[in-house]
Design a protein around this motif. Structure first.
Motif, PDB file in Angstrom:
ATOM      1  N   GLU A   1      27.971  40.680   4.387  1.00 14.48           N
ATOM      2  CA  GLU A   1      26.767  39.918   4.059  1.00 14.48           C
ATOM      3  C   GLU A   1      25.911  40.614   3.003  1.00 14.48           C
ATOM      4  OE1 GLU A   1      25.699  36.893   5.239  1.00 14.48           O
ATOM      5  OE2 GLU A   1      27.669  36.725   6.182  1.00 14.48           O
ATOM      6  N   ASN A   2      25.964  41.922   2.982  1.00 11.24           N
ATOM      7  CA  ASN A   2      25.101  42.651   2.055  1.00 11.24           C
ATOM      8  C   ASN A   2      25.863  43.273   0.896  1.00 11.24           C
ATOM      9  OD1 ASN A   2      22.364  42.671   3.520  1.00 11.24           O
ATOM     10  ND2 ASN A   2      23.839  43.182   5.096  1.00 11.24           N
ATOM     11  N   ASP A   3      27.170  43.073   0.897  1.00  9.26           N
ATOM     12  CA  ASP A   3      28.000  43.615  -0.165  1.00  9.26           C
ATOM     13  C   ASP A   3      27.830  45.139  -0.301  1.00  9.26           C
ATOM     14  OD1 ASP A   3      29.847  43.542  -2.193  1.00  9.26           O
ATOM     15  OD2 ASP A   3      28.357  43.139  -3.750  1.00  9.26           O
ATOM     16  N   VAL A   4      27.916  45.791   0.849  1.00  9.89           N
ATOM     17  CA  VAL A   4      27.839  47.255   0.891  1.00  9.89           C
ATOM     18  C   VAL A   4      29.085  47.758   1.617  1.00  9.89           C
ATOM     19  CG1 VAL A   4      26.533  49.215   1.804  1.00  9.89           C
ATOM     20  CG2 VAL A   4      25.320  47.216   0.983  1.00  9.89           C
ATOM     21  N   PRO A   5      29.805  48.723   1.066  1.00 10.00           N
ATOM     22  CA  PRO A   5      31.002  49.215   1.774  1.00 10.00           C
ATOM     23  C   PRO A   5      30.647  49.801   3.133  1.00 10.00           C
ATOM     24  CG  PRO A   5      30.700  50.352  -0.344  1.00 10.00           C
ATOM     25  CD  PRO A   5      29.549  49.416  -0.181  1.00 10.00           C
ATOM     26  N   GLN A   6      31.530  49.597   4.094  1.00 10.51           N
ATOM     27  CA  GLN A   6      31.275  50.126   5.439  1.00 10.51           C
ATOM     28  C   GLN A   6      31.090  51.635   5.416  1.00 10.51           C
ATOM     29  OE1 GLN A   6      33.605  48.660   8.746  1.00 10.51           O
ATOM     30  NE2 GLN A   6      34.040  46.756   7.696  1.00 10.51           N
ATOM     31  N   GLN A   7      31.808  52.264   4.495  1.00  7.42           N
ATOM     32  CA  GLN A   7      31.707  53.715   4.343  1.00  7.42           C
ATOM     33  C   GLN A   7      30.261  54.134   4.045  1.00  7.42           C
ATOM     34  OE1 GLN A   7      34.248  54.939   1.193  1.00  7.42           O
ATOM     35  NE2 GLN A   7      34.375  57.043   1.901  1.00  7.42           N
ATOM     36  N   GLN A   8      29.610  53.335   3.181  1.00  8.29           N
ATOM     37  CA  GLN A   8      28.224  53.625   2.834  1.00  8.29           C
ATOM     38  C   GLN A   8      27.326  53.427   4.050  1.00  8.29           C
ATOM     39  OE1 GLN A   8      26.666  54.748  -0.246  1.00  8.29           O
ATOM     40  NE2 GLN A   8      25.204  55.056   1.403  1.00  8.29           N
TER      41      GLN A   8
ATOM     42  N   ARG B   1      24.942  58.369   9.597  1.00  3.51           N
ATOM     43  CA  ARG B   1      25.032  59.826   9.778  1.00  3.51           C
ATOM     44  C   ARG B   1      23.776  60.526   9.299  1.00  3.51           C
ATOM     45  NH1 ARG B   1      30.295  59.825   7.473  1.00  3.51           N
ATOM     46  NH2 ARG B   1      31.796  59.336   9.061  1.00  3.51           N
ATOM     47  N   GLU B   2      23.193  59.950   8.253  1.00  2.00           N
ATOM     48  CA  GLU B   2      21.956  60.539   7.735  1.00  2.00           C
ATOM     49  C   GLU B   2      20.750  60.143   8.585  1.00  2.00           C
ATOM     50  OE1 GLU B   2      21.945  59.045   3.742  1.00  2.00           O
ATOM     51  OE2 GLU B   2      23.382  60.540   3.041  1.00  2.00           O
TER      52      GLU B   2
ATOM     53  N   CYS C   1      28.534  60.445  20.058  1.00  2.00           N
ATOM     54  CA  CYS C   1      28.288  61.833  19.690  1.00  2.00           C
ATOM     55  C   CYS C   1      29.621  62.486  19.303  1.00  2.00           C
ATOM     56  CB  CYS C   1      27.654  62.551  20.866  1.00  2.00           C
ATOM     57  SG  CYS C   1      27.567  64.327  20.646  1.00  2.00           S
ATOM     58  N   GLU C   2      29.653  63.136  18.155  1.00  2.00           N
ATOM     59  CA  GLU C   2      30.906  63.737  17.694  1.00  2.00           C
ATOM     60  C   GLU C   2      31.299  64.947  18.531  1.00  2.00           C
ATOM     61  OE1 GLU C   2      30.993  64.546  13.517  1.00  2.00           O
ATOM     62  OE2 GLU C   2      30.325  62.522  13.002  1.00  2.00           O
ATOM     63  N   SER C   3      30.368  65.419  19.343  1.00  5.43           N
ATOM     64  CA  SER C   3      30.661  66.586  20.148  1.00  5.43           C
ATOM     65  C   SER C   3      31.059  66.216  21.578  1.00  5.43           C
ATOM     66  CB  SER C   3      29.441  67.499  20.141  1.00  5.43           C
ATOM     67  OG  SER C   3      29.655  68.573  21.000  1.00  5.43           O
ATOM     68  N   CYS C   4      30.291  65.334  22.223  1.00  2.56           N
ATOM     69  CA  CYS C   4      30.587  65.057  23.628  1.00  2.56           C
ATOM     70  C   CYS C   4      30.953  63.606  23.894  1.00  2.56           C
ATOM     71  CB  CYS C   4      29.404  65.462  24.505  1.00  2.56           C
ATOM     72  SG  CYS C   4      27.991  64.364  24.332  1.00  2.56           S
ATOM     73  N   GLY C   5      30.803  62.720  22.910  1.00  5.41           N
ATOM     74  CA  GLY C   5      31.229  61.338  23.087  1.00  5.41           C
ATOM     75  C   GLY C   5      30.218  60.418  23.756  1.00  5.41           C
TER      76      GLY C   5
ATOM     77  N   ILE D   1      25.301  57.077  21.245  1.00  9.12           N
ATOM     78  CA  ILE D   1      24.057  57.374  20.540  1.00  9.12           C
ATOM     79  C   ILE D   1      23.745  56.202  19.623  1.00  9.12           C
ATOM     80  CG2 ILE D   1      24.182  59.890  20.640  1.00  9.12           C
ATOM     81  CD1 ILE D   1      25.471  59.860  17.880  1.00  9.12           C
ATOM     82  N   GLN D   2      22.525  56.149  19.114  1.00 10.15           N
ATOM     83  CA  GLN D   2      22.155  55.004  18.279  1.00 10.15           C
ATOM     84  C   GLN D   2      22.126  55.333  16.797  1.00 10.15           C
ATOM     85  OE1 GLN D   2      18.626  53.410  20.064  1.00 10.15           O
ATOM     86  NE2 GLN D   2      19.814  52.408  21.643  1.00 10.15           N
ATOM     87  N   THR D   3      22.079  56.592  16.479  1.00  9.20           N
ATOM     88  CA  THR D   3      22.108  56.980  15.075  1.00  9.20           C
ATOM     89  C   THR D   3      22.528  58.427  14.951  1.00  9.20           C
ATOM     90  OG1 THR D   3      20.860  56.964  13.002  1.00  9.20           O
ATOM     91  CG2 THR D   3      19.688  57.711  14.962  1.00  9.20           C
ATOM     92  N   GLY D   4      22.849  58.839  13.735  1.00 10.93           N
ATOM     93  CA  GLY D   4      23.195  60.239  13.513  1.00 10.93           C
ATOM     94  C   GLY D   4      24.618  60.550  13.930  1.00 10.93           C
TER      95      GLY D   4
END
Ligand SMILES: [Zn+2]
Ligand SMILES: [Zn+2]
Length: 136
Positions: free
Chosen positions: A54-61, A67-68, A83-87, A90-93
């Motif tokens: 819908e926004n023409d933005v790559p999913q990667q972006q 992550r930011e 969470c990349e550490s414990c799974g 989370i809602q962001t980051g």
């Protein structure tokens, strides 16, 4: 002043700081970000794919913004970050508050060591799957 090639459009520009992107592309990206943020606010249940299309933005972006910690999703959203550490959900980051706390206090340095991991009992769902497949 430093001159660099813009990573997005390939033009030379006067580099100041941050990602190697010219100011035109940076403005463009910020506009997209504002658009995406607004879109998510209005469509809290949109999937990553929908937001991207819908926004023409790559999913990667999109993922990079998450992550930011610039984008976050409500618990209504089908997009669930873990969470990349414990799974934990989370809602962001990239990490949950608890892991972030541990990292801040240096306890998780252990993650970076090359020591063999303690053997854990496999908790994978594959086990059930296999049993199911072997049923007859
Ligand atoms: Zn550019
Ligand atoms: Zn965690």
């Amino acid at each position: 002043m430093d001159v660099k090639t813009c990573r997005k459009c390939g033009r030379l520009f006067n580099y100041l700081s941050g990602p190697p992107i010219c100011s035109a592309c940076k403005d463009e990206l910020e506009k997209k970000f504002a658009q995406v943020k607004e879109y998510i606010r209005e469509n809290p249940r949109a999937s990553m794919k929908e937001i991207s299309e819908e926004n023409d933005v790559p999913q990667q972006q999109l993922q990079q913004w998450v992550r930011e910690e610039r984008l976050e999703f409500t618990s209504d959203s089908p997009i669930q970050m873990t969470c990349e550490s414990c799974g934990t959900r989370i809602q962001t980051g990239r990490f949950c508050e608890s892991c972030k706390g541990k990292m801040a206090s240096g306890l998780t340095n252990a993650f970076k060591k090359d020591e063999p991991k303690p053997v854990e009992k496999p908790k994978k769902k594959d086990g059930n799957h296999m049993r199911f497949m072997n049923k007859d």
